[in-house]
Design an enzyme around this catalytic site. Sequence first.
Site, PDB file in Angstrom:
ATOM      1  N   GLY A   1       0.846  -1.190   0.000  1.00  0.00           N
ATOM      2  CA  GLY A   1       0.000   0.000   0.000  1.00  0.00           C
ATOM      3  C   GLY A   1       0.876   1.232   0.000  1.00  0.00           C
ATOM      4  O   GLY A   1       2.019   1.189   0.457  1.00  0.00           O
TER       5      GLY A   1
ATOM      6  N   GLN B   1       3.179   9.902   1.149  1.00  0.00           N
ATOM      7  CA  GLN B   1       4.445   9.153   1.108  1.00  0.00           C
ATOM      8  C   GLN B   1       5.230   9.424  -0.169  1.00  0.00           C
ATOM      9  O   GLN B   1       6.398   9.032  -0.275  1.00  0.00           O
ATOM     10  CB  GLN B   1       4.181   7.650   1.237  1.00  0.00           C
ATOM     11  CG  GLN B   1       3.570   7.268   2.580  1.00  0.00           C
ATOM     12  CD  GLN B   1       3.379   5.766   2.673  1.00  0.00           C
ATOM     13  OE1 GLN B   1       2.387   5.230   2.217  1.00  0.00           O
ATOM     14  NE2 GLN B   1       4.369   5.075   3.234  1.00  0.00           N
TER      15      GLN B   1
ATOM     16  N   CYS C   1       5.956  -0.037   7.397  1.00  0.00           N
ATOM     17  CA  CYS C   1       5.581   1.107   6.580  1.00  0.00           C
ATOM     18  C   CYS C   1       6.808   1.559   5.799  1.00  0.00           C
ATOM     19  O   CYS C   1       7.891   1.668   6.382  1.00  0.00           O
ATOM     20  CB  CYS C   1       5.072   2.232   7.486  1.00  0.00           C
ATOM     21  SG  CYS C   1       4.569   3.713   6.597  1.00  0.00           S
ATOM     22  N   LEU C   2       6.650   1.811   4.515  1.00  0.00           N
ATOM     23  CA  LEU C   2       7.794   2.241   3.706  1.00  0.00           C
ATOM     24  C   LEU C   2       8.381   3.555   4.229  1.00  0.00           C
ATOM     25  O   LEU C   2       9.555   3.828   4.014  1.00  0.00           O
ATOM     26  CB  LEU C   2       7.375   2.414   2.240  1.00  0.00           C
ATOM     27  CG  LEU C   2       6.944   1.132   1.518  1.00  0.00           C
ATOM     28  CD1 LEU C   2       6.470   1.461   0.110  1.00  0.00           C
ATOM     29  CD2 LEU C   2       8.064   0.109   1.490  1.00  0.00           C
TER      30      LEU C   2
ATOM     31  N   HIS D   1      -4.522   1.242   7.629  1.00  0.00           N
ATOM     32  CA  HIS D   1      -3.149   1.777   7.692  1.00  0.00           C
ATOM     33  C   HIS D   1      -2.982   2.927   6.691  1.00  0.00           C
ATOM     34  O   HIS D   1      -2.471   3.998   7.042  1.00  0.00           O
ATOM     35  CB  HIS D   1      -2.147   0.642   7.415  1.00  0.00           C
ATOM     36  CG  HIS D   1      -0.714   1.082   7.364  1.00  0.00           C
ATOM     37  ND1 HIS D   1       0.234   0.653   8.263  1.00  0.00           N
ATOM     38  CD2 HIS D   1      -0.058   1.928   6.517  1.00  0.00           C
ATOM     39  CE1 HIS D   1       1.406   1.217   7.978  1.00  0.00           C
ATOM     40  NE2 HIS D   1       1.257   1.988   6.918  1.00  0.00           N
ATOM     41  N   GLU D   2      -3.426   2.703   5.459  1.00  0.00           N
ATOM     42  CA  GLU D   2      -3.256   3.738   4.425  1.00  0.00           C
ATOM     43  C   GLU D   2      -4.149   4.949   4.706  1.00  0.00           C
ATOM     44  O   GLU D   2      -3.742   6.092   4.500  1.00  0.00           O
ATOM     45  CB  GLU D   2      -3.557   3.163   3.032  1.00  0.00           C
ATOM     46  CG  GLU D   2      -2.646   2.021   2.605  1.00  0.00           C
ATOM     47  CD  GLU D   2      -1.162   2.337   2.752  1.00  0.00           C
ATOM     48  OE1 GLU D   2      -0.767   3.504   2.570  1.00  0.00           O
ATOM     49  OE2 GLU D   2      -0.400   1.418   3.090  1.00  0.00           O
TER      50      GLU D   2
ATOM     51  N   HIS E   1      -2.659   7.418   6.972  1.00  0.00           N
ATOM     52  CA  HIS E   1      -1.675   8.326   6.363  1.00  0.00           C
ATOM     53  C   HIS E   1      -2.327   9.634   5.915  1.00  0.00           C
ATOM     54  O   HIS E   1      -1.712  10.693   5.983  1.00  0.00           O
ATOM     55  CB  HIS E   1      -1.012   7.669   5.146  1.00  0.00           C
ATOM     56  CG  HIS E   1       0.156   6.794   5.482  1.00  0.00           C
ATOM     57  ND1 HIS E   1       1.296   7.274   6.081  1.00  0.00           N
ATOM     58  CD2 HIS E   1       0.366   5.462   5.291  1.00  0.00           C
ATOM     59  CE1 HIS E   1       2.164   6.277   6.236  1.00  0.00           C
ATOM     60  NE2 HIS E   1       1.626   5.163   5.771  1.00  0.00           N
TER      61      HIS E   1
HETATM   62 CO    CO Z   1       2.517   3.284   5.790  1.00  0.00          CO
END
Ligand code: CO
Length: 189
Positions: free
Chosen positions: A45, A50, A98-99, A140-141, A144
């Site tokens: 995701g 991000q 998470c990236l 989660h997304e 963000h």
């Molecule tokens: Co993330």
Amino acid sequence: MILPVTTYGMPILRKKASEIKPGDFQLDELIENMYETMYQSSGVGLAAPQVNLSSQLFIIDADPFTEYYKEAKGFKQEFINPKIIERSGKKWSFNEGCLSIPKINEDVIRLSNVKIQYYDKNFTFHENEYDGILARVIQHEYDHLQGILFIDHLSSIRKTLLKKKLNDIIKGNVKVDYKILSAKNKYRK
Ligand code: CO
């Protein structure tokens, strides 16, 4: 085009993202670039903040979870201006990463079901319910876009234990095999 991923410490990750209006961007191109960036960094995701864009958009391709979660099979979707209108079901714990917070994985408790309204890239409205791993990734997304990160859900003890690692990420002292945009420039003389 692969875009650099903003990492912990970048203020954009803490901002509430703005709504997207039709015609605001070359949406197709942006979404394509986001998928390319996500696949290159082995994510499932990715949210617009991000890639340094404070807009209400995230993408998901949950296919890598298929082996353990059958609902993930072939699930690939863009969510524009999403609104979670209901969270329900049971609380369950899952080890998240998470990236934007490289090399940190922690168990996060979330509810198992979500009902979400969103637009697709053609600005067609949808309302769907998801459970299992899909509800997990969606939450989660979605976080963000509200400026929330998965570490915010941890106990203060866990957060304290992560302090040094998080400071290293802020300073750009983390090795990853994808392009990042860190807050380290703030710390240069
Ligand atoms: Co993330």
